[in-house]
Every structure is written in C-alpha cells, then in structure tokens.
Design a protein around this motif. Structure first.
Motif, PDB file in Angstrom:
ATOM      1  N   GLY A   1     -61.962  21.696  33.833  1.00  0.00           N
ATOM      2  CA  GLY A   1     -62.060  20.280  34.134  1.00  0.00           C
ATOM      3  C   GLY A   1     -61.934  19.403  32.899  1.00  0.00           C
ATOM      4  O   GLY A   1     -62.755  18.522  32.674  1.00  0.00           O
ATOM      5  N   LEU A   2     -60.929  19.656  32.097  1.00  0.00           N
ATOM      6  CA  LEU A   2     -60.728  18.897  30.861  1.00  0.00           C
ATOM      7  C   LEU A   2     -60.343  17.460  31.146  1.00  0.00           C
ATOM      8  O   LEU A   2     -59.643  17.170  32.116  1.00  0.00           O
ATOM      9  CB  LEU A   2     -59.621  19.536  30.024  1.00  0.00           C
ATOM     10  N   SER A   3     -60.756  16.570  30.261  1.00  0.00           N
ATOM     11  CA  SER A   3     -60.281  15.191  30.309  1.00  0.00           C
ATOM     12  C   SER A   3     -58.892  15.161  29.678  1.00  0.00           C
ATOM     13  O   SER A   3     -58.472  16.115  29.022  1.00  0.00           O
ATOM     14  CB  SER A   3     -61.224  14.273  29.534  1.00  0.00           C
ATOM     15  N   VAL A   4     -58.200  14.051  29.849  1.00  0.00           N
ATOM     16  CA  VAL A   4     -56.878  13.905  29.237  1.00  0.00           C
ATOM     17  C   VAL A   4     -57.006  14.003  27.715  1.00  0.00           C
ATOM     18  O   VAL A   4     -56.172  14.642  27.053  1.00  0.00           O
ATOM     19  CB  VAL A   4     -56.224  12.570  29.660  1.00  0.00           C
TER      20      VAL A   4
ATOM     21  N   SER B   1     -56.037  17.211  22.747  1.00  0.00           N
ATOM     22  CA  SER B   1     -56.532  17.960  21.584  1.00  0.00           C
ATOM     23  C   SER B   1     -56.206  19.440  21.707  1.00  0.00           C
ATOM     24  O   SER B   1     -55.851  20.098  20.727  1.00  0.00           O
ATOM     25  CB  SER B   1     -58.044  17.790  21.431  1.00  0.00           C
ATOM     26  N   LEU B   2     -56.315  19.956  22.922  1.00  0.00           N
ATOM     27  CA  LEU B   2     -55.972  21.358  23.152  1.00  0.00           C
ATOM     28  C   LEU B   2     -54.490  21.602  22.872  1.00  0.00           C
ATOM     29  O   LEU B   2     -54.128  22.592  22.233  1.00  0.00           O
ATOM     30  CB  LEU B   2     -56.320  21.755  24.589  1.00  0.00           C
ATOM     31  N   VAL B   3     -53.630  20.686  23.337  1.00  0.00           N
ATOM     32  CA  VAL B   3     -52.188  20.814  23.078  1.00  0.00           C
ATOM     33  C   VAL B   3     -51.943  20.837  21.577  1.00  0.00           C
ATOM     34  O   VAL B   3     -51.169  21.653  21.076  1.00  0.00           O
ATOM     35  CB  VAL B   3     -51.395  19.674  23.765  1.00  0.00           C
ATOM     36  N   GLU B   4     -52.608  19.960  20.849  1.00  0.00           N
ATOM     37  CA  GLU B   4     -52.461  19.922  19.390  1.00  0.00           C
ATOM     38  C   GLU B   4     -52.879  21.256  18.776  1.00  0.00           C
ATOM     39  O   GLU B   4     -52.191  21.795  17.907  1.00  0.00           O
ATOM     40  CB  GLU B   4     -53.303  18.785  18.818  1.00  0.00           C
ATOM     41  N   HIS B   5     -53.989  21.795  19.244  1.00  0.00           N
ATOM     42  CA  HIS B   5     -54.478  23.083  18.729  1.00  0.00           C
ATOM     43  C   HIS B   5     -53.480  24.203  19.042  1.00  0.00           C
ATOM     44  O   HIS B   5     -53.184  25.033  18.184  1.00  0.00           O
ATOM     45  CB  HIS B   5     -55.844  23.396  19.330  1.00  0.00           C
ATOM     46  N   VAL B   6     -52.972  24.234  20.261  1.00  0.00           N
ATOM     47  CA  VAL B   6     -52.016  25.277  20.657  1.00  0.00           C
ATOM     48  C   VAL B   6     -50.756  25.190  19.812  1.00  0.00           C
ATOM     49  O   VAL B   6     -50.253  26.203  19.312  1.00  0.00           O
ATOM     50  CB  VAL B   6     -51.686  25.179  22.168  1.00  0.00           C
ATOM     51  N   ILE B   7     -50.248  23.994  19.618  1.00  0.00           N
ATOM     52  CA  ILE B   7     -49.031  23.829  18.816  1.00  0.00           C
ATOM     53  C   ILE B   7     -49.271  24.284  17.385  1.00  0.00           C
ATOM     54  O   ILE B   7     -48.417  24.935  16.781  1.00  0.00           O
ATOM     55  CB  ILE B   7     -48.536  22.367  18.875  1.00  0.00           C
ATOM     56  N   ALA B   8     -50.433  23.982  16.851  1.00  0.00           N
ATOM     57  CA  ALA B   8     -50.748  24.408  15.482  1.00  0.00           C
ATOM     58  C   ALA B   8     -50.792  25.926  15.375  1.00  0.00           C
ATOM     59  O   ALA B   8     -50.498  26.488  14.313  1.00  0.00           O
ATOM     60  CB  ALA B   8     -52.076  23.811  15.030  1.00  0.00           C
TER      61      ALA B   8
ATOM     62  N   THR C   1     -47.166  20.356  35.827  1.00  0.00           N
ATOM     63  CA  THR C   1     -48.329  21.140  36.247  1.00  0.00           C
ATOM     64  C   THR C   1     -49.575  20.723  35.470  1.00  0.00           C
ATOM     65  O   THR C   1     -50.649  20.520  36.048  1.00  0.00           O
ATOM     66  CB  THR C   1     -48.057  22.647  36.054  1.00  0.00           C
ATOM     67  N   ILE C   2     -49.416  20.591  34.166  1.00  0.00           N
ATOM     68  CA  ILE C   2     -50.547  20.202  33.319  1.00  0.00           C
ATOM     69  C   ILE C   2     -51.005  18.785  33.636  1.00  0.00           C
ATOM     70  O   ILE C   2     -52.198  18.519  33.810  1.00  0.00           O
ATOM     71  CB  ILE C   2     -50.178  20.334  31.825  1.00  0.00           C
ATOM     72  N   LEU C   3     -50.046  17.868  33.704  1.00  0.00           N
ATOM     73  CA  LEU C   3     -50.390  16.462  33.948  1.00  0.00           C
ATOM     74  C   LEU C   3     -51.029  16.288  35.318  1.00  0.00           C
ATOM     75  O   LEU C   3     -51.984  15.513  35.478  1.00  0.00           O
ATOM     76  CB  LEU C   3     -49.150  15.587  33.794  1.00  0.00           C
ATOM     77  N   GLU C   4     -50.527  16.987  36.330  1.00  0.00           N
ATOM     78  CA  GLU C   4     -51.130  16.895  37.663  1.00  0.00           C
ATOM     79  C   GLU C   4     -52.535  17.478  37.678  1.00  0.00           C
ATOM     80  O   GLU C   4     -53.424  16.946  38.331  1.00  0.00           O
ATOM     81  CB  GLU C   4     -50.241  17.583  38.702  1.00  0.00           C
ATOM     82  N   ALA C   5     -52.740  18.572  36.940  1.00  0.00           N
ATOM     83  CA  ALA C   5     -54.082  19.168  36.861  1.00  0.00           C
ATOM     84  C   ALA C   5     -55.074  18.206  36.215  1.00  0.00           C
ATOM     85  O   ALA C   5     -56.269  18.256  36.493  1.00  0.00           O
ATOM     86  CB  ALA C   5     -54.035  20.479  36.089  1.00  0.00           C
ATOM     87  N   LEU C   6     -54.565  17.320  35.360  1.00  0.00           N
ATOM     88  CA  LEU C   6     -55.410  16.326  34.692  1.00  0.00           C
ATOM     89  C   LEU C   6     -55.498  15.024  35.488  1.00  0.00           C
ATOM     90  O   LEU C   6     -56.080  14.048  35.021  1.00  0.00           O
ATOM     91  CB  LEU C   6     -54.853  16.028  33.295  1.00  0.00           C
ATOM     92  N   ASP C   7     -54.874  15.003  36.669  1.00  0.00           N
ATOM     93  CA  ASP C   7     -54.840  13.808  37.524  1.00  0.00           C
ATOM     94  C   ASP C   7     -54.191  12.618  36.827  1.00  0.00           C
ATOM     95  O   ASP C   7     -54.595  11.466  37.029  1.00  0.00           O
ATOM     96  CB  ASP C   7     -56.254  13.430  38.019  1.00  0.00           C
ATOM     97  N   VAL C   8     -53.191  12.889  36.006  1.00  0.00           N
ATOM     98  CA  VAL C   8     -52.448  11.811  35.349  1.00  0.00           C
ATOM     99  C   VAL C   8     -51.489  11.215  36.377  1.00  0.00           C
ATOM    100  O   VAL C   8     -50.715  11.948  37.004  1.00  0.00           O
ATOM    101  CB  VAL C   8     -51.670  12.341  34.119  1.00  0.00           C
ATOM    102  N   PRO C   9     -51.546   9.906  36.585  1.00  0.00           N
ATOM    103  CA  PRO C   9     -50.630   9.278  37.545  1.00  0.00           C
ATOM    104  C   PRO C   9     -49.178   9.424  37.085  1.00  0.00           C
ATOM    105  O   PRO C   9     -48.891   9.451  35.893  1.00  0.00           O
ATOM    106  CB  PRO C   9     -51.045   7.805  37.552  1.00  0.00           C
TER     107      PRO C   9
END
Length: 191
Positions: free
Chosen positions: A86-89, A94-101, A142-150
């Motif tokens: 249940g991560l926030s946007v 921040s997770l995306v930044e960590h994964v890319i690093a 998929t990621i954006l929908e899981a985060l409920d991003v419009p």
C-alpha cells in the motif's frame, strides 16, 4: 521426451546467441557486431549462428525483445513484491529511484540502448522497438494503477520516457546519484 529436450536445446542455443549479441553490441556498438564476436560470446559455432539467424536485422530484433522481456519481468517482480504494501505515490517514486540506482549497467544494458539507437536508423527494427516500449508502458500502467494515479494510461508514456532518459543520462555521464523521485513526482503532480 526426446522432442522436448531437442526443443529446449534449440531455445537455449538461440538465447545464448541473443545474449552474446547483446554483450557484443554493449561492448563494441552495433558497428562492431561481427559473427565471430557473437559466436565467441555465445559459445556456439558460426554455422549455428547463421542457421538460427539468417540476417543481422533478425538477430538484433530478437535480442532487443529478449532484453525487454527479461527487464520487464525483473521489474514486474519488484512491483509485485511491494504491491501489497500500500505504498503512497511518494514512496513509490522513492522506490523507483532506489531500484534504478541498483540496476546494473553492464554490456547488456548498454547494448539495449545501442539497439534502440540502431532502430532509429533501421526501419526494420521499428516494430521491435515499438513492442519494447509498449511493454514498458504496460508495466508503468500497472504500477500507476496500483497507486491509484488518475489517468495512468495517459501518463505511462511520459513516465517511461523520463525514466529512460534518466537512465541514459546515468550511462552517458557515469553519474550514479541522478535523482529520479523528484522529477517523477513533478511529472505526476503536473498531470
């Protein structure tokens, strides 16, 4: 039983050739892609290479698709691991930044970027490139929908472009601390 084993050997041989090609392209660029370098990297014979891939374009197309299939599966597994949290946007950015690093940038990853550039020069690779970016877009949706991003589908392309551009910058400059979370949040908030 023998048919299945034979089919598996063909698949593993093709995959070895494709991975060898990605390595060669990453180390030497598309201009340095020679059959001898590919067979050395793949550990196969010259005849095996030409049997499986009658043209360099066919080889490049399949190598590009294999890389993206691997990468989207790897990134999709990371997403699935955090989906239930249940991560926030903001946390997701921040997770995306960590994964890319943490992503390795070896010859294979550099090879994929070389192939995208080659597809700009070779119209026969356009379809493969389109399939690759469609896979990235679907992962972003998929990621954006899981985060409920419009409007997740509308935002997927720009999100992928932002991340790909930042990855290219990291490759080109050697910077390992290129921020991703802040520009990603700016993009999402601006939408």
């Amino acid at each position: 039983m023998a048919g299945a084993a034979s089919r598996d050997k063909v698949v593993s041989t093709r995959e070895a050739i494709l991975r060898g090609a990605l390595t060669v392209v990453g180390e030497h660029g598309v201009g340095g892609l020679t059959n001898r370098r590919i067979v050395a990297a793949a550990g196969v014979s010259l005849g095996t290479l030409t049997y499986h891939f009658p043209s360099q374009t066919a080889l490049l197309r399949e190598a590009m698709l294999l890389f993206v299939e691997d990468e989207t599966a790897k990134l999709g597994a990371i997403v699935d691991g955090y989906r239930a949290d249940g991560l926030s946007v903001e946390q997701a950015a921040s997770l995306v930044e960590h994964v890319i690093a943490q992503l390795p940038f070896g010859a294979d990853e550099l090879g994929a970027h070389e192939l995208y550039l080659q597809s700009a020069r070779d119209p026969e690779l356009h379809e493969a490139s389109s399939r690759c970016f469609a896979a990235y877009d679907e992962l972003a949706v998929t990621i954006l929908e899981a985060l409920d991003v419009p409007q997740a589908r509308r935002l997927a392309g720009p999100v992928v472009a932002l991340i790909a551009g930042l990855q290219l910058r990291r490759l080109a400059t050697g910077e390992t601390d290129t921020p991703v979370a802040e520009p990603l949040m700016m993009l999402l908030r601006g939408a």
